[in-house]
Design a protein around this motif. Structure first.
Motif, PDB file in Angstrom:
ATOM      1  N   ASP A   1     -23.757  12.162  -8.489  1.00 28.49           N
ATOM      2  CA  ASP A   1     -24.997  12.516  -7.796  1.00 28.49           C
ATOM      3  C   ASP A   1     -24.739  12.824  -6.324  1.00 28.49           C
ATOM      4  O   ASP A   1     -25.297  13.780  -5.774  1.00 28.49           O
ATOM      5  CB  ASP A   1     -26.017  11.375  -7.905  1.00 28.49           C
ATOM      6  CG  ASP A   1     -26.422  11.107  -9.340  1.00 28.49           C
ATOM      7  OD1 ASP A   1     -26.599  12.076 -10.101  1.00 28.49           O
ATOM      8  OD2 ASP A   1     -26.557   9.922  -9.697  1.00 28.49           O
TER       9      ASP A   1
ATOM     10  N   ALA B   1     -25.157  16.468  -4.473  1.00 30.74           N
ATOM     11  CA  ALA B   1     -25.964  16.641  -3.262  1.00 30.74           C
ATOM     12  C   ALA B   1     -25.154  17.300  -2.143  1.00 30.74           C
ATOM     13  O   ALA B   1     -25.647  18.208  -1.464  1.00 30.74           O
ATOM     14  CB  ALA B   1     -26.506  15.291  -2.800  1.00 30.74           C
TER      15      ALA B   1
ATOM     16  N   LYS C   1     -31.790   6.767  -7.308  1.00 30.87           N
ATOM     17  CA  LYS C   1     -30.951   7.970  -7.354  1.00 30.87           C
ATOM     18  C   LYS C   1     -31.500   9.056  -6.417  1.00 30.87           C
ATOM     19  O   LYS C   1     -30.752   9.634  -5.631  1.00 30.87           O
ATOM     20  CB  LYS C   1     -30.892   8.499  -8.788  1.00 30.87           C
ATOM     21  CG  LYS C   1     -30.172   9.808  -8.944  1.00 30.87           C
ATOM     22  CD  LYS C   1     -30.197  10.244 -10.403  1.00 30.87           C
ATOM     23  CE  LYS C   1     -29.656  11.630 -10.585  1.00 30.87           C
ATOM     24  NZ  LYS C   1     -29.645  12.041 -11.996  1.00 30.87           N
ATOM     25  N   ARG C   2     -32.799   9.311  -6.475  1.00 35.00           N
ATOM     26  CA  ARG C   2     -33.399  10.330  -5.619  1.00 35.00           C
ATOM     27  C   ARG C   2     -33.257   9.947  -4.147  1.00 35.00           C
ATOM     28  O   ARG C   2     -32.970  10.779  -3.305  1.00 35.00           O
ATOM     29  CB  ARG C   2     -34.874  10.536  -5.958  1.00 35.00           C
ATOM     30  CG  ARG C   2     -35.505  11.661  -5.129  1.00 35.00           C
ATOM     31  CD  ARG C   2     -37.000  11.799  -5.430  1.00 35.00           C
ATOM     32  NE  ARG C   2     -37.594  12.910  -4.750  1.00 35.00           N
ATOM     33  CZ  ARG C   2     -37.929  12.927  -3.449  1.00 35.00           C
ATOM     34  NH1 ARG C   2     -37.668  11.890  -2.692  1.00 35.00           N
ATOM     35  NH2 ARG C   2     -38.498  13.990  -2.915  1.00 35.00           N
TER      36      ARG C   2
ATOM     37  N   ILE D   1     -29.687  10.529  -3.043  1.00 35.29           N
ATOM     38  CA  ILE D   1     -29.461  11.969  -2.896  1.00 35.29           C
ATOM     39  C   ILE D   1     -30.080  12.480  -1.601  1.00 35.29           C
ATOM     40  O   ILE D   1     -29.447  13.222  -0.846  1.00 35.29           O
ATOM     41  CB  ILE D   1     -29.989  12.736  -4.122  1.00 35.29           C
ATOM     42  CG1 ILE D   1     -29.049  12.497  -5.304  1.00 35.29           C
ATOM     43  CG2 ILE D   1     -30.130  14.229  -3.834  1.00 35.29           C
ATOM     44  CD1 ILE D   1     -29.543  13.043  -6.621  1.00 35.29           C
TER      45      ILE D   1
ATOM     46  N   VAL E   1     -30.453  20.815  -5.827  1.00 35.00           N
ATOM     47  CA  VAL E   1     -30.022  19.691  -6.664  1.00 35.00           C
ATOM     48  C   VAL E   1     -30.965  19.531  -7.858  1.00 35.00           C
ATOM     49  O   VAL E   1     -30.531  19.213  -8.953  1.00 35.00           O
ATOM     50  CB  VAL E   1     -29.960  18.379  -5.844  1.00 35.00           C
ATOM     51  CG1 VAL E   1     -29.722  17.181  -6.740  1.00 35.00           C
ATOM     52  CG2 VAL E   1     -28.894  18.465  -4.781  1.00 35.00           C
TER      53      VAL E   1
END
Length: 149
Positions: A22, A26, A106-107, A110, A145
């Motif tokens: 991830d 990014a 996760k977001r 990123i 992404v």
């Protein structure tokens, strides 16, 4: 191409394995948005609140926990193949922000990666015109992404 080095200095295991792809995705999105060429190396560290507070105090004069810090070394026009710098993320603060903004960790990781990458390139958000430019680049990378949750 980006060579990514991850260092996990938290008590959470396997973060480097869980988030490696991830984070790399990014960074590659930022690379594309910025139109960079050449090879770049970036160091990425997960740390706890005390370590990031110490770094923030020592390097920025702010005695507070923050979510992310960027430590640029040089700019792309100086050398097309180089070590870009360090990104340091406080995992605890990132987790708190993910809950606060009602999206996944996760977001958040990123977004913090994208935000820091542009700081490594010299972008900032200290005034409205700089902020607008940086936010547009961040938005383009987030769209590239494709992670919104």
């Amino acid at each position: 191409m980006i060579n990514l080095l991850i260092d996990n200095r938290t008590d959470k295991e396997n973060l480097e394995d869980i988030f490696f792809e991830d984070i790399l995705l990014a960074l590659e999105a930022c690379y594309k948005v910025e139109g960079l060429e050449g090879d770049y190396e970036i160091s990425f560290s997960f740390v706890g609140p005390e370590e990031i507070k110490d770094l923030n105090k020592n390097y920025r004069g702010k005695d507070t926990v923050t979510d992310v810090l960027s430590f640029p070394l040089s700019l792309p026009e100086e050398d097309p193949d180089y070590y870009l710098g360090d990104i340091v993320v406080c995992l605890d603060r990132a987790s708190e922000q993910a809950l606060e903004f009602n999206h996944s960790l996760k977001r958040e990781i990123i977004y913090l990666t994208i935000h820091s990458f542009f700081h490594l390139l010299g972008y900032d958000h200290m005034n409205d015109s700089e902020k607008k430019i940086m936010r547009e680049k961040e938005k383009s990378a987030v769209i590239e992404v494709g992670v919104f949750k």
